[in-house]
Scaffold this motif. Structure first.
Motif, PDB file in Angstrom:
ATOM      1  N   SER A  59       0.833  -1.199   0.000  1.00 44.87           N
ATOM      2  CA  SER A  59       0.000   0.000   0.000  1.00 44.87           C
ATOM      3  C   SER A  59       0.867   1.249   0.000  1.00 44.87           C
ATOM      4  O   SER A  59       1.678   1.440   0.890  1.00 44.87           O
ATOM      5  CB  SER A  59      -0.907  -0.018   1.225  1.00 44.87           C
ATOM      6  N   HIS A  60       0.702   2.075  -1.031  1.00 43.72           N
ATOM      7  CA  HIS A  60       1.522   3.281  -1.131  1.00 43.72           C
ATOM      8  C   HIS A  60       1.188   4.302  -0.044  1.00 43.72           C
ATOM      9  O   HIS A  60       1.928   5.249   0.146  1.00 43.72           O
ATOM     10  CB  HIS A  60       1.431   3.903  -2.528  1.00 43.72           C
ATOM     11  N   GLU A  61       0.106   4.074   0.702  1.00 44.25           N
ATOM     12  CA  GLU A  61      -0.193   4.995   1.802  1.00 44.25           C
ATOM     13  C   GLU A  61       0.850   4.881   2.916  1.00 44.25           C
ATOM     14  O   GLU A  61       0.960   5.770   3.753  1.00 44.25           O
ATOM     15  CB  GLU A  61      -1.601   4.767   2.349  1.00 44.25           C
ATOM     16  N   TYR A  62       1.636   3.798   2.941  1.00 39.48           N
ATOM     17  CA  TYR A  62       2.685   3.624   3.937  1.00 39.48           C
ATOM     18  C   TYR A  62       4.058   3.993   3.395  1.00 39.48           C
ATOM     19  O   TYR A  62       5.067   3.754   4.030  1.00 39.48           O
ATOM     20  CB  TYR A  62       2.714   2.183   4.451  1.00 39.48           C
ATOM     21  N   MET A  63       4.074   4.559   2.188  1.00 41.90           N
ATOM     22  CA  MET A  63       5.348   4.952   1.585  1.00 41.90           C
ATOM     23  C   MET A  63       5.492   6.462   1.568  1.00 41.90           C
ATOM     24  O   MET A  63       4.548   7.181   1.260  1.00 41.90           O
ATOM     25  CB  MET A  63       5.432   4.448   0.135  1.00 41.90           C
ATOM     26  N   ILE A  64       6.682   6.923   1.917  1.00 42.28           N
ATOM     27  CA  ILE A  64       7.012   8.338   1.774  1.00 42.28           C
ATOM     28  C   ILE A  64       7.389   8.579   0.318  1.00 42.28           C
ATOM     29  O   ILE A  64       7.060   9.599  -0.265  1.00 42.28           O
ATOM     30  CB  ILE A  64       8.196   8.704   2.697  1.00 42.28           C
ATOM     31  N   GLY A  65       8.078   7.613  -0.254  1.00 42.29           N
ATOM     32  CA  GLY A  65       8.540   7.718  -1.634  1.00 42.29           C
ATOM     33  C   GLY A  65       9.708   6.784  -1.851  1.00 42.29           C
ATOM     34  O   GLY A  65       9.898   5.820  -1.116  1.00 42.29           O
ATOM     35  N   LEU A  66      10.489   7.093  -2.856  1.00 39.65           N
ATOM     36  CA  LEU A  66      11.683   6.308  -3.177  1.00 39.65           C
ATOM     37  C   LEU A  66      12.897   7.210  -3.054  1.00 39.65           C
ATOM     38  O   LEU A  66      12.879   8.357  -3.498  1.00 39.65           O
ATOM     39  CB  LEU A  66      11.594   5.742  -4.593  1.00 39.65           C
ATOM     40  N   GLY A  67      13.945   6.668  -2.461  1.00 39.33           N
ATOM     41  CA  GLY A  67      15.199   7.401  -2.352  1.00 39.33           C
ATOM     42  C   GLY A  67      16.202   6.806  -3.313  1.00 39.33           C
ATOM     43  O   GLY A  67      16.350   5.585  -3.374  1.00 39.33           O
TER      44      GLY A  67
ATOM     45  N   ILE B  80       6.898   4.922   8.685  1.00 38.17           N
ATOM     46  CA  ILE B  80       6.771   3.954   9.772  1.00 38.17           C
ATOM     47  C   ILE B  80       5.738   4.385  10.810  1.00 38.17           C
ATOM     48  O   ILE B  80       5.071   3.543  11.405  1.00 38.17           O
ATOM     49  CB  ILE B  80       8.157   3.648  10.395  1.00 38.17           C
ATOM     50  N   ASP B  81       5.551   5.677  11.004  1.00 35.57           N
ATOM     51  CA  ASP B  81       4.509   6.159  11.928  1.00 35.57           C
ATOM     52  C   ASP B  81       3.139   5.688  11.459  1.00 35.57           C
ATOM     53  O   ASP B  81       2.379   5.101  12.231  1.00 35.57           O
ATOM     54  CB  ASP B  81       4.479   7.700  11.977  1.00 35.57           C
ATOM     55  N   ARG B  82       2.841   5.939  10.198  1.00 35.83           N
ATOM     56  CA  ARG B  82       1.533   5.594   9.641  1.00 35.83           C
ATOM     57  C   ARG B  82       1.328   4.073   9.621  1.00 35.83           C
ATOM     58  O   ARG B  82       0.258   3.577   9.951  1.00 35.83           O
ATOM     59  CB  ARG B  82       1.395   6.168   8.233  1.00 35.83           C
ATOM     60  N   LEU B  83       2.374   3.330   9.252  1.00 35.46           N
ATOM     61  CA  LEU B  83       2.259   1.876   9.192  1.00 35.46           C
ATOM     62  C   LEU B  83       1.985   1.290  10.576  1.00 35.46           C
ATOM     63  O   LEU B  83       1.059   0.497  10.752  1.00 35.46           O
ATOM     64  CB  LEU B  83       3.537   1.256   8.611  1.00 35.46           C
ATOM     65  N   MET B  84       2.779   1.672  11.564  1.00 36.50           N
ATOM     66  CA  MET B  84       2.622   1.092  12.904  1.00 36.50           C
ATOM     67  C   MET B  84       1.322   1.543  13.581  1.00 36.50           C
ATOM     68  O   MET B  84       0.785   0.839  14.423  1.00 36.50           O
ATOM     69  CB  MET B  84       3.818   1.436  13.790  1.00 36.50           C
ATOM     70  N   ALA B  85       0.810   2.709  13.206  1.00 37.40           N
ATOM     71  CA  ALA B  85      -0.438   3.204  13.804  1.00 37.40           C
ATOM     72  C   ALA B  85      -1.670   2.701  13.064  1.00 37.40           C
ATOM     73  O   ALA B  85      -2.791   2.921  13.519  1.00 37.40           O
ATOM     74  CB  ALA B  85      -0.440   4.733  13.820  1.00 37.40           C
ATOM     75  N   SER B  86      -1.479   2.018  11.927  1.00 31.21           N
ATOM     76  CA  SER B  86      -2.629   1.577  11.136  1.00 31.21           C
ATOM     77  C   SER B  86      -3.455   0.544  11.896  1.00 31.21           C
ATOM     78  O   SER B  86      -2.941  -0.232  12.697  1.00 31.21           O
ATOM     79  CB  SER B  86      -2.172   1.000   9.795  1.00 31.21           C
ATOM     80  N   GLU B  87      -4.734   0.555  11.612  1.00 33.69           N
ATOM     81  CA  GLU B  87      -5.657  -0.355  12.284  1.00 33.69           C
ATOM     82  C   GLU B  87      -5.304  -1.816  12.030  1.00 33.69           C
ATOM     83  O   GLU B  87      -5.404  -2.651  12.917  1.00 33.69           O
ATOM     84  CB  GLU B  87      -7.080  -0.062  11.790  1.00 33.69           C
ATOM     85  N   GLU B  88      -4.824  -2.123  10.805  1.00 32.34           N
ATOM     86  CA  GLU B  88      -4.506  -3.515  10.477  1.00 32.34           C
ATOM     87  C   GLU B  88      -3.338  -4.068  11.287  1.00 32.34           C
ATOM     88  O   GLU B  88      -3.212  -5.271  11.454  1.00 32.34           O
ATOM     89  CB  GLU B  88      -4.224  -3.657   8.978  1.00 32.34           C
ATOM     90  N   MET B  89      -2.482  -3.187  11.826  1.00 38.42           N
ATOM     91  CA  MET B  89      -1.380  -3.650  12.657  1.00 38.42           C
ATOM     92  C   MET B  89      -1.879  -4.121  14.014  1.00 38.42           C
ATOM     93  O   MET B  89      -1.263  -4.950  14.648  1.00 38.42           O
ATOM     94  CB  MET B  89      -0.318  -2.554  12.831  1.00 38.42           C
TER      95      MET B  89
END
Length: 157
Positions: free
Chosen positions: A121-129, A141-150
């Protein structure tokens, strides 16, 4: 045109591997890096929640990112590490295959995240470096770890 401090300094990311891919997370979220150790399994937890560990008296959940991102069966060896994260006052462990380095990315090295469909899910990506021929998938990582599915929203540090 004036340059701002962020234009000059860039952002630092901790680079780690999961399978054949390299990922990066904001270094400011990293509390410490530890070797992988056996965890205490919790009944009825999702498969990607490996269990919990006791970190100097604090019980913290440990998430296996290879399982979470559906990247095949994890192999735990001498390179496997647990990245201890401090996210909004909550401490969480994240199992990855290995950690490579801390890298500074300048604004021109950050590219927007493409839509990857259901794979990641690109909602957990800041982008590409981009660093020469190397490419880091930058995870919010903030958004991923705080997501309901976690299922970690009620875990306290």
């Amino acid at each position: 045109m004036q340059e701002t401090a962020s234009d000059i300094t860039g952002r630092e990311f901790l680079a780690f591997t999961l399978g054949a891919e390299e990922y990066g997370i904001d270094i400011l979220k990293v509390q410490e890096i530890r070797g992988y150790e056996t965890v205490t399994r919790i009944a009825n937890a999702p498969a990607f929640i490996k269990g919990v560990i006791n970190l100097r008296g604090i019980i913290i959940p440990v998430v296996d990112m290879r399982i979470k991102f559906n990247l095949g069966e994890p192999v735990y060896d001498q390179f496997t590490v647990v990245i201890i994260l401090n996210i909004g006052g909550r401490v969480v462990g994240m199992v990855v295959d290995s950690v490579s380095d801390v890298t500074t990315l300048m604004p021109e090295q950050l590219k927007p995240a493409p839509d990857m469909g259901n794979a990641f899910s690109h909602e957990y990506m800041i982008g590409l470096g981009t660093i020469d021929e190397r490419m880091l998938i930058l995870v919010d990582i903030d958004r991923l770890m705080a997501s309901e599915e976690m299922g970690l929203s009620d875990v306290e540090a």
